[in-house]
Design an enzyme around this catalytic site. Structure first.
Site, PDB file in Angstrom:
ATOM      1  CG  MET A 103      -1.949  -1.367   1.205  1.00 41.76           C
ATOM      2  SD  MET A 103      -2.772  -1.465  -0.216  1.00 41.76           S
ATOM      3  CE  MET A 103      -4.067  -0.115  -0.186  1.00 41.76           C
ATOM      4  CG  HIS A 122      -6.321  -3.066 -10.104  1.00 40.65           C
ATOM      5  ND1 HIS A 122      -6.133  -2.030  -8.981  1.00 40.65           N
ATOM      6  CD2 HIS A 122      -7.586  -2.450 -10.370  1.00 40.65           C
ATOM      7  CE1 HIS A 122      -7.144  -1.053  -8.899  1.00 40.65           C
ATOM      8  NE2 HIS A 122      -7.952  -1.450  -9.928  1.00 40.65           N
ATOM      9  CG  ASP A 158      -4.401   0.693 -10.314  1.00 40.24           C
ATOM     10  OD1 ASP A 158      -3.421   0.063  -9.582  1.00 40.24           O
ATOM     11  OD2 ASP A 158      -5.277   1.280  -9.484  1.00 40.24           O
TER      12      ASP A 158
END
Length: 228
Positions: A103, A122, A158
């Site tokens: 994270m 993801h 992402d």
């Protein structure tokens, strides 16, 4: 950086470094896969930015080396934090870095240093629903299909060439928790699959697109929409 905790790893296949921050359920999926006879990779190091991450206990139980590089030890000095992580990974002989619930946003320096040797999982069918709260957003958007993606990491969040995806239906009765649990089951299937494909030399990056070379029996469905 906390001292490296060595463990007796048998040398076999591509050496993985797994970065975690929490419970490590995808780490466990990789641990289980690497324990299977003939799996072409091994976990050389599990590295966490949090000393209390449960994933470290998972690694210890599997006799896998662990290290802690806490971002709190480098206040306001992200380059030094990432340099310490990089040194730990390289010191363990890591060849492929797997983000598994890590994270922290990585800098372009770190991402580029591990170019095409850094992957992430993801919980959405990228490029849809980048960022957080993917299951809530999928339900709110009314999509009928949701899922997860393993991709090579790029500096933008992402983004990066997609290696494997798995899709699940979004049911009318779903709440975010129920949908998340169903997606997580597929995460645990496709992360080891992506690692296997890379370790077997079947994955080639062509521009910003992945090409999977050859045929892997039993994986056609998993690459698109794994069977139950």
């Amino acid at each position: 950086m906390a001292g490296l905790k060595p463990a007796g790893l048998k040398p076999s296949g591509l050496k993985l470094g797994v970065l975690i921050s929490g419970r490590g359920s995808n780490l466990q999926a990789l641990i289980d896969a690497c324990a299977q006879p003939g799996f072409p990779a091994e976990i050389a190091l599990v590295l966490s930015n949090k000393a209390d991450a449960y994933g470290l206990e998972r690694a210890a139980k599997a006799s896998i080396a662990t290290a802690v590089v806490s971002h709190r030890d480098y206040p306001g000095d992200k380059p030094a934090f990432e340099a310490a992580m990089d040194a730990a990974l390289r010191g363990a002989g890591v060849e492929l870095v797997c983000l598994a619930g890590f994270m922290r946003i990585l800098s372009p320096w770190f991402v580029e240093r591990w170019q095409n040797r850094l992957i992430n999982i993801h919980p959405s069918l990228l490029p849809s629903f980048k960022g957080l709260d993917t299951h809530e957003r999928a339900i709110a958007a009314g999509v009928r299909v949701h899922g997860c993606t393993v991709h090579y990491v790029r500096p933008a969040m992402d983004e990066g060439p997609i290696i494997v995806q798995a899709a699940v239906p979004v049911l009318g009765t779903d709440d975010p928790h129920a949908l998340a649990e169903r997606v997580l089951e597929q995460e645990h299937r496709i992360y080891p699959l992506a690692v296997r494909l890379i370790a077997e030399g079947r994955v080639r990056v062509d521009g910003e697109r992945v090409v999977v070379e050859g045929h892997v029996p039993g994986t056609d469905a998993a690459l698109v929409n794994p069977a139950a």
